[in-house]
Write an enzyme that holds these catalytic residues in place. Structure first.
Site, PDB file in Angstrom:
ATOM      1  N   GLY A 147       0.418  -1.687  -7.279  1.00 35.77           N
ATOM      2  CA  GLY A 147       0.117  -1.262  -5.923  1.00 35.77           C
ATOM      3  C   GLY A 147      -0.784  -2.260  -5.219  1.00 35.77           C
ATOM      4  O   GLY A 147      -1.634  -2.903  -5.832  1.00 35.77           O
ATOM      5  N   GLY A 148      -0.579  -2.411  -3.905  1.00 37.80           N
ATOM      6  CA  GLY A 148      -1.402  -3.345  -3.138  1.00 37.80           C
ATOM      7  C   GLY A 148      -1.129  -4.779  -3.509  1.00 37.80           C
ATOM      8  O   GLY A 148       0.014  -5.220  -3.592  1.00 37.80           O
ATOM      9  N   ASP A 149      -2.199  -5.535  -3.752  1.00 43.75           N
ATOM     10  CA  ASP A 149      -2.094  -6.930  -4.164  1.00 43.75           C
ATOM     11  C   ASP A 149      -2.479  -7.044  -5.633  1.00 43.75           C
ATOM     12  O   ASP A 149      -3.379  -6.345  -6.115  1.00 43.75           O
ATOM     13  CB  ASP A 149      -3.010  -7.799  -3.307  1.00 43.75           C
ATOM     14  CG  ASP A 149      -2.981  -9.250  -3.747  1.00 43.75           C
ATOM     15  OD1 ASP A 149      -1.990  -9.931  -3.447  1.00 43.75           O
ATOM     16  OD2 ASP A 149      -3.938  -9.686  -4.418  1.00 43.75           O
TER      17      ASP A 149
ATOM     18  N   THR B  73      -2.434  -5.961   0.947  1.00 44.80           N
ATOM     19  CA  THR B  73      -3.507  -5.127   0.408  1.00 44.80           C
ATOM     20  C   THR B  73      -3.804  -3.932   1.302  1.00 44.80           C
ATOM     21  O   THR B  73      -3.770  -4.026   2.537  1.00 44.80           O
ATOM     22  CB  THR B  73      -4.796  -5.937   0.212  1.00 44.80           C
ATOM     23  OG1 THR B  73      -5.851  -5.037  -0.159  1.00 44.80           O
ATOM     24  CG2 THR B  73      -5.197  -6.681   1.478  1.00 44.80           C
TER      25      THR B  73
ATOM     26  N   GLY C 293      -2.763   5.996   2.877  1.00 49.11           N
ATOM     27  CA  GLY C 293      -2.501   5.169   4.035  1.00 49.11           C
ATOM     28  C   GLY C 293      -1.150   4.475   4.008  1.00 49.11           C
ATOM     29  O   GLY C 293      -0.642   4.106   2.949  1.00 49.11           O
TER      30      GLY C 293
ATOM     31  N   MET D  78     -10.971   2.621  -3.786  1.00 50.25           N
ATOM     32  CA  MET D  78     -11.222   3.478  -4.954  1.00 50.25           C
ATOM     33  C   MET D  78     -12.595   4.127  -4.857  1.00 50.25           C
ATOM     34  O   MET D  78     -13.405   4.073  -5.776  1.00 50.25           O
ATOM     35  CB  MET D  78     -11.106   2.660  -6.248  1.00 50.25           C
ATOM     36  CG  MET D  78      -9.742   2.036  -6.454  1.00 50.25           C
ATOM     37  SD  MET D  78      -9.630   0.945  -7.894  1.00 50.25           S
ATOM     38  CE  MET D  78     -10.529  -0.500  -7.296  1.00 50.25           C
TER      39      MET D  78
ATOM     40  N   PRO E 261       0.778  -1.240   0.000  1.00 48.98           N
ATOM     41  CA  PRO E 261       0.000   0.000   0.000  1.00 48.98           C
ATOM     42  C   PRO E 261       0.807   1.285   0.000  1.00 48.98           C
ATOM     43  O   PRO E 261       0.230   2.369  -0.072  1.00 48.98           O
ATOM     44  CB  PRO E 261      -0.810  -0.115   1.292  1.00 48.98           C
ATOM     45  CG  PRO E 261       0.070  -0.915   2.198  1.00 48.98           C
ATOM     46  CD  PRO E 261       0.790  -1.895   1.320  1.00 48.98           C
TER      47      PRO E 261
ATOM     48  N   LYS F 123      -2.097   4.790 -13.889  1.00 47.15           N
ATOM     49  CA  LYS F 123      -3.435   5.326 -14.087  1.00 47.15           C
ATOM     50  C   LYS F 123      -3.807   6.121 -12.845  1.00 47.15           C
ATOM     51  O   LYS F 123      -3.433   5.788 -11.729  1.00 47.15           O
ATOM     52  CB  LYS F 123      -4.457   4.211 -14.272  1.00 47.15           C
ATOM     53  CG  LYS F 123      -4.146   3.238 -15.403  1.00 47.15           C
ATOM     54  CD  LYS F 123      -5.122   2.074 -15.364  1.00 47.15           C
ATOM     55  CE  LYS F 123      -4.786   1.020 -16.399  1.00 47.15           C
ATOM     56  NZ  LYS F 123      -5.679  -0.151 -16.308  1.00 47.15           N
TER      57      LYS F 123
ATOM     58  N   ASP G  33       2.815   0.817 -11.797  1.00 41.82           N
ATOM     59  CA  ASP G  33       1.598   1.619 -11.698  1.00 41.82           C
ATOM     60  C   ASP G  33       1.837   2.928 -10.954  1.00 41.82           C
ATOM     61  O   ASP G  33       2.838   3.113 -10.263  1.00 41.82           O
ATOM     62  CB  ASP G  33       0.523   0.831 -10.938  1.00 41.82           C
ATOM     63  CG  ASP G  33      -0.185  -0.188 -11.816  1.00 41.82           C
ATOM     64  OD1 ASP G  33      -0.038  -0.105 -13.041  1.00 41.82           O
ATOM     65  OD2 ASP G  33      -0.882  -1.054 -11.261  1.00 41.82           O
TER      66      ASP G  33
END
Length: 489
Positions: free
Chosen positions: A90-92, A120, A202, A173, A14, A59, A37
């Protein structure tokens, strides 16, 4: 490059670089091409090998400069060219990350691939906001929902089903759709006073959090000008946020600190600052260019004096270029201005015979004379940089101990290609860094900012630039770290 390429999907987590998995870091370190990303943090991008080619396919909300089919094609073509490709997301990779879509084209074309799951934001961000997504006193389930609208602008959610779950709801999102989500949940029967939270950016030092009842969270988030990336958390567990918040209580949370030396010179400071909650930027303001010198000067009798670790490195480079090492220095005595310089000597297999109690050139000269390390008639060799102070040789000359000075490196100003738009404090290890930064910024830009300094000369340069001074007790990395840990804002 291998004969047949491959693709490794890596979840970057994250934002906090410490949440990148070991397996993800290993894949990244071996990458030849990295396709990344917008949500991958700057700190993680800095881990990409210098020789790897980077392809930005980022994006942002409402802006997709590179459509998903084109991203899929890039991965395929790079792998077909024989490259080891890391797709950094990003994240998972598989949680609303379209990782499955990207793999389908690879499967169709026989490209080997691997997947490295990531931490995540749906779980990590609430944790950094003091929100346990499950708690026996409040709920026994957590549900992750996308708040991203379809291309036609519709948001298709079964609000009544979500309400019946009686679990914590985490919407990713969801900044643009927050109002619609809140109204939909209330209309489906959720109590309008249900605690809710919006957490922006975060797990990063820029994290911000807004708490409010479900009926008012949209208004409060708008008043705080919350922008993506952010998540919406809805459920009674949000009431624990203030009690369990640990991240916002870090002593340097949100402080933006600029490091003005290269990574090698200040690498020990970065994790300390980040663990205390600071956001760290690196913009080296000087560069060191080593000079050659005639090693014959070492054959003359007399101690060798170093006033910086850079001088030691320049010394070692010349020795090695001549096929020499520490064995050629038998019988020599060595003085080092401080612990860092002494450590550089130790790395060569040489123990410093003299280290002053106060780590600066002026005190070093006085103490070498007072303690008998140097006596009138000695002919010490001083290896130093082009901008070194004249205080040390002046004191020795006044005591009847003229130095043989050799400039072994040059300190040159640097103008970084990119400086952070805003910072609150800067770390300086030499006066040259202060002056270079002052020249690179608009007039008066340093006024009122905090300067964390090693040594009085550095502190004086920062004071002249209008900065508020905090100075380490000793001119050493350890002392600077101690200063950071106890600094006042």
């Amino acid at each position: 490059m291998s004969e047949k390429g491959c693709v490794i999907l890596v979840g970057a987590g994250p934002g906090d670089p410490g949440l990148l998995t070991r397996k993800g870091l290993e894949a990244l370190s071996q990458a030849e091409v990295v396709v990344y990303d917008h949500l991958v943090s700057r700190e993680i991008l800095e881990l990409i090998p210098a020789e790897a080619r980077r392809i930005d396919v980022g994006k942002t909300a409402g802006r997709h400069p590179i459509p998903q089919p084109e991203i899929n094609r890039i991965l395929l073509e790079e792998a077909q060219a024989g490259h080891r490709v890391v797709r950094l997301k990003g994240g998972d990779c598989f949680l609303f990350g379209r990782g499955g879509e990207e793999l389908e084209l690879l499967v169709q074309n026989g490209i080997p691939f691997q997947v490295v799951p990531g931490v995540t934001s749906a779980l990590a961000v609430p944790a950094y906001g003091g929100i346990p997504v499950t708690h026996r006193d409040f709920c026994s389930s957590v549900h992750i929902i996308t708040g991203h609208k379809r291309a036609d602008g519709a948001l298709s959610l079964d609000y009544e089903a979500l309400v019946r779950l009686h679990g914590t709801l985490v919407f990713l999102m969801s900044v643009s759709s927050m109002g619609e989500i809140c109204r939909g949940l209330i209309a489906a029967g959720m109590d309008e006073n249900t605690p809710a939270a919006v957490i922006e950016r975060g797990t990063t030092p820029a994290q911000r959090k807004v708490l409010a009842p479900l009926s008012g969270i949209e208004k409060e988030a708008a008043a705080a000008a919350v922008s993506p990336p952010a998540i919406l958390v809805v459920g009674p567990v949000c009431s624990l946020s203030e009690e369990l918040d640990w991240f916002d209580r870090l002593p340097l949370k949100g402080l933006r600190v600029l490091l003005t030396r290269d990574e090698g010179a200040q690498k020990r400071l970065v994790p300390v600052l980040e663990q205390l909650g600071a956001q760290v930027f690196s913009a080296p303001m000087i560069r060191t260019v080593f000079r050659d010198f005639d090693p014959e000067v070492l054959k003359e009798p007399g101690p060798v004096i170093f006033t910086s670790a850079a001088g030691v490195e320049a010394f070692q480079r010349v020795l090695w270029s001549q096929g020499l090492d520490a064995r050629s220095l038998a019988g020599k005595t060595f003085a080092a201005v401080g612990k860092g310089t002494a450590a550089a000597l130790e790395a060569m297999g040489i123990r410093a015979d003299f280290i002053p109690r106060v780590y600066n050139g002026l005190e070093m000269a006085r103490q070498m004379v007072e303690e008998g390390f140097l006596r009138p008639g000695d002919s010490p060799l001083l290896l130093r940089g082009n901008l070194a102070s004249r205080e040390l040789p002046k004191v020795l000359e006044e005591g009847g101990i003229p130095c043989r000075e050799v400039v072994v490196y040059d300190t040159l100003p640097l103008t970084p290609e990119e400086l952070p738009p805003e910072f609150d404090a800067a770390v300086f290890t030499c006066a040259s860094c202060v002056r270079s930064l002052e020249k690179a910024l608009p007039e008066g830009a340093l006024t009122g900012k905090t300067a964390l300094c090693i040594g009085p000369r550095t502190a004086e340069a920062a004071r002249e630039a209008g900065m508020n001074i905090q100075m380490a007790e000793e001119a050493s990395a350890d002392s600077l770290i101690t200063l950071v840990k106890g600094m006042t804002l």
